[in-house]
Design a protein around this motif. Structure first.
Motif, PDB file in Angstrom:
ATOM      1  N   ARG A 185       0.829  -1.094  -0.196  1.00  0.00           N
ATOM      2  CA  ARG A 185       0.440  -0.153   0.141  1.00  0.00           C
ATOM      3  C   ARG A 185       1.134   1.241   0.245  1.00  0.00           C
ATOM      4  O   ARG A 185       0.632   2.177  -0.725  1.00  0.00           O
ATOM      5  CB  ARG A 185      -0.915   0.386   1.173  1.00  0.00           C
ATOM      6  N   HIS A 186       2.233   2.010   0.655  1.00  0.00           N
ATOM      7  CA  HIS A 186       2.526   2.556   1.006  1.00  0.00           C
ATOM      8  C   HIS A 186       3.747   2.460   0.007  1.00  0.00           C
ATOM      9  O   HIS A 186       4.333   3.475  -1.031  1.00  0.00           O
ATOM     10  CB  HIS A 186       3.476   2.550   2.514  1.00  0.00           C
ATOM     11  N   ALA A 232       1.354   4.416  -2.684  1.00  0.00           N
ATOM     12  CA  ALA A 232       1.283   5.718  -2.300  1.00  0.00           C
ATOM     13  C   ALA A 232       2.565   6.457  -2.872  1.00  0.00           C
ATOM     14  O   ALA A 232       2.529   7.842  -2.327  1.00  0.00           O
ATOM     15  CB  ALA A 232       0.953   5.573  -0.902  1.00  0.00           C
ATOM     16  N   THR A 233       3.969   6.247  -2.242  1.00  0.00           N
ATOM     17  CA  THR A 233       5.128   6.847  -2.189  1.00  0.00           C
ATOM     18  C   THR A 233       5.105   7.200  -3.821  1.00  0.00           C
ATOM     19  O   THR A 233       5.533   8.599  -4.271  1.00  0.00           O
ATOM     20  CB  THR A 233       6.378   5.738  -2.463  1.00  0.00           C
ATOM     21  N   PRO A 290       1.782   4.513   8.388  1.00  0.00           N
ATOM     22  CA  PRO A 290       2.125   3.247   8.025  1.00  0.00           C
ATOM     23  C   PRO A 290       2.531   1.948   8.702  1.00  0.00           C
ATOM     24  O   PRO A 290       1.528   0.502   8.639  1.00  0.00           O
ATOM     25  CB  PRO A 290       3.593   3.774   7.249  1.00  0.00           C
ATOM     26  N   GLN A 310      -1.931   1.212  10.307  1.00  0.00           N
ATOM     27  CA  GLN A 310      -2.013   0.616   9.542  1.00  0.00           C
ATOM     28  C   GLN A 310      -2.206  -0.691   9.735  1.00  0.00           C
ATOM     29  O   GLN A 310      -3.157  -1.836   9.930  1.00  0.00           O
ATOM     30  CB  GLN A 310      -1.252   0.477   8.576  1.00  0.00           C
ATOM     31  N   CYS A 343       5.565   8.230   3.535  1.00  0.00           N
ATOM     32  CA  CYS A 343       5.409   6.898   2.825  1.00  0.00           C
ATOM     33  C   CYS A 343       6.520   5.870   2.953  1.00  0.00           C
ATOM     34  O   CYS A 343       6.174   5.151   3.444  1.00  0.00           O
ATOM     35  CB  CYS A 343       4.289   6.955   1.537  1.00  0.00           C
ATOM     36  N   THR A 367       7.821   2.737   4.368  1.00  0.00           N
ATOM     37  CA  THR A 367       7.883   1.233   3.728  1.00  0.00           C
ATOM     38  C   THR A 367       8.920   0.326   4.000  1.00  0.00           C
ATOM     39  O   THR A 367       8.673  -0.365   4.213  1.00  0.00           O
ATOM     40  CB  THR A 367       7.553   1.576   2.158  1.00  0.00           C
ATOM     41  N   GLY A 387      -3.498   2.826  -1.615  1.00  0.00           N
ATOM     42  CA  GLY A 387      -2.112   2.825  -1.678  1.00  0.00           C
ATOM     43  C   GLY A 387      -3.163   4.275  -2.665  1.00  0.00           C
ATOM     44  O   GLY A 387      -2.383   5.848  -2.195  1.00  0.00           O
ATOM     45  N   SER A 413      -4.681   6.880   0.263  1.00  0.00           N
ATOM     46  CA  SER A 413      -3.103   7.567   0.592  1.00  0.00           C
ATOM     47  C   SER A 413      -3.307   8.908  -0.067  1.00  0.00           C
ATOM     48  O   SER A 413      -2.907   9.350   0.387  1.00  0.00           O
ATOM     49  CB  SER A 413      -1.786   6.829   0.676  1.00  0.00           C
TER      50      SER A 413
END
Length: 410
Positions: free
Chosen positions: A52-53, A56-57, A91, A95, A231, A235, A267, A271
């Motif tokens: 997910r992150h 997002a990144t 994160p 999460q 993020c 991660t 993500g 996010s």
């Protein structure tokens, strides 16, 4: 025709923040449903947090590179440690605990418990002296009472389950899927108390994230870059946690299935897009307006969950959710009144500042006019004096009187 278009344009501009926040709540609700399906199919929530992150990144990095290329502050050791703590709180802790609690409970229950966030953030802000508390004022009393009611609703949902609430569509929609889902739910023996504790810990971590983010944003004023770095750090931390908790290599395998959809959706939508939309709406309407829509997500998830997942809704959950919503809006009302009072005081102080500034300007202008008048008068006198011709008057020098001297006698 032009008048109708003008009315429609004005209506759209007025309704745009409402439409944006409602769409965002549908996005959050969809994330809860898709994530629940992915977790039920056996995906590790530790791996889900990593993917997910990572998404997002990758989604927010281009915006940070393009829009904040020349305004990115220098990262000091103190700022880096704050980013490290933000990645750990958001994160990693929030999460992971939230997904674990979601696995033990249901999407509706998880959304209802997450409505404790404004009240918990208020308590932490008071303890950190970011929020002033004066019990003589009605708005402070509303915030305190709302916090107590919210906590009571969460405890009611945790300790009391009650009877199943039968909805109209649950008796007719997907009966076979409902039977299989209820059978698998009964066989898994969900631990609602354990799930509630995990969700409370996740909400506490998320409230701590907001408090620390408020402190960091005062120093590092680049929101896109800060979100991207948090993020990215989250991660890396999630990868380390996953290596410790998951020892099977096959947990990392992901294909074109629900697991990939859950990671990408959470993500990108929950996010990246959510941060951007919330920032725009918050800039125009303030944080109270943004937070007021959070109970809507619980209602959407309850309806979607009963349709898609055929999940059961219990009386204890309904009663606790009502208490949480009442407490939430009590806290939000207190925050709204505080914001309006501050706005009113600023409006009163502004004319005073303007008048004092005008008086100072008038005094300065009078002093300047006086100095200029004196300078002009002196210049006129000097000109008049220099215009008069100099006349030389010669006068005889007076001679001293003659003194008679008597001669001596012979």
């Amino acid at each position: 025709m032009e008048g109708k278009l003008g009315c429609f344009a004005r209506f759209f501009l007025t309704a745009k923040p409402y439409i944006a926040m409602i769409c965002l709540q549908f996005g959050y609700a969809g994330m809860n449903i898709i994530t629940k399906v992915s977790l039920n199919r056996g995906m590790s929530h530790y791996v889900l947090v990593v993917y997910r992150h990572a998404f997002a990144t990758a989604a927010i990095a281009p915006f940070a590179i393009i829009f904040e290329r020349n305004m990115r502050p220098k990262i000091t050791f103190s700022i880096f440690m704050q980013m490290f703590a933000l990645g750990l709180l958001g994160p990693v802790i929030d999460q992971n605990f939230y997904y674990a609690g979601l696995k033990f409970t249901s999407p509706t229950f998880s959304c209802a418990m997450s409505n404790m966030l404004p009240a918990m953030t208020f308590v932490m802000a008071v303890l950190c002296r970011m929020e002033k508390l004066d019990m003589k004022k009605v708005r402070c009393q509303a915030k305190v009472i709302g916090t107590i009611v919210t906590v009571a609703g969460a405890m009611l949902m945790t300790l009391y389950k009650g009877n199943v609430v039968e909805l109209i569509w649950t008796k007719h929609v997907h009966p076979h899927y409902a039977e299989t889902t209820s059978a698998s739910s009964d066989s898994s023996d969900k631990d609602w108390v354990k799930g509630s504790i995990l969700l409370i810990i996740a909400t506490f971590a998320w409230a701590s994230f907001f408090i620390l983010q408020n402190v960091t944003m005062r120093v590092y004023k680049a929101p896109f870059s800060l979100t991207c770095l948090v993020c990215f750090i989250g991660t890396l931390q999630s990868i380390a946690v996953t290596f410790v908790m998951e020892h099977k290599p096959n947990v990392w395998s992901i294909g074109w299935d629900m697991n990939l959809l859950a990671a990408a959706y959470a993500g990108i939508v929950s996010s990246s897009i959510a941060y951007y939309v919330q920032g725009l709406v918050m800039e125009k309407r303030g944080p109270v307006f943004v937070t007021a829509f959070s109970p809507l997500m619980m209602i959407i998830v309850a309806i979607m969950g009963s349709f898609i997942l055929a999940e059961k809704i219990y009386m204890g959950g309904v009663m606790g959710a009502i208490l949480i919503v009442m407490g939430l809006y009590s806290v939000l009302w207190g925050k709204y009144k505080e914001f309006k009072d501050k706005e009113l005081s600023d409006e009163i102080l502004d004319p005073v500042k303007v008048n004092s500034g005008n008086n100072n300007n008038n005094n300065n202008m009078m002093m300047i006019d006086g100095v200029e008048a004196n300078d002009i008068e002196m210049q006129k006198n000097e000109t008049h004096i220099s215009a008069v011709p100099a006349i030389a008057i010669s006068a005889p020098m007076p001679t001293p009187p003659m003194i008679a001297v008597e001669a001596p006698k012979v």
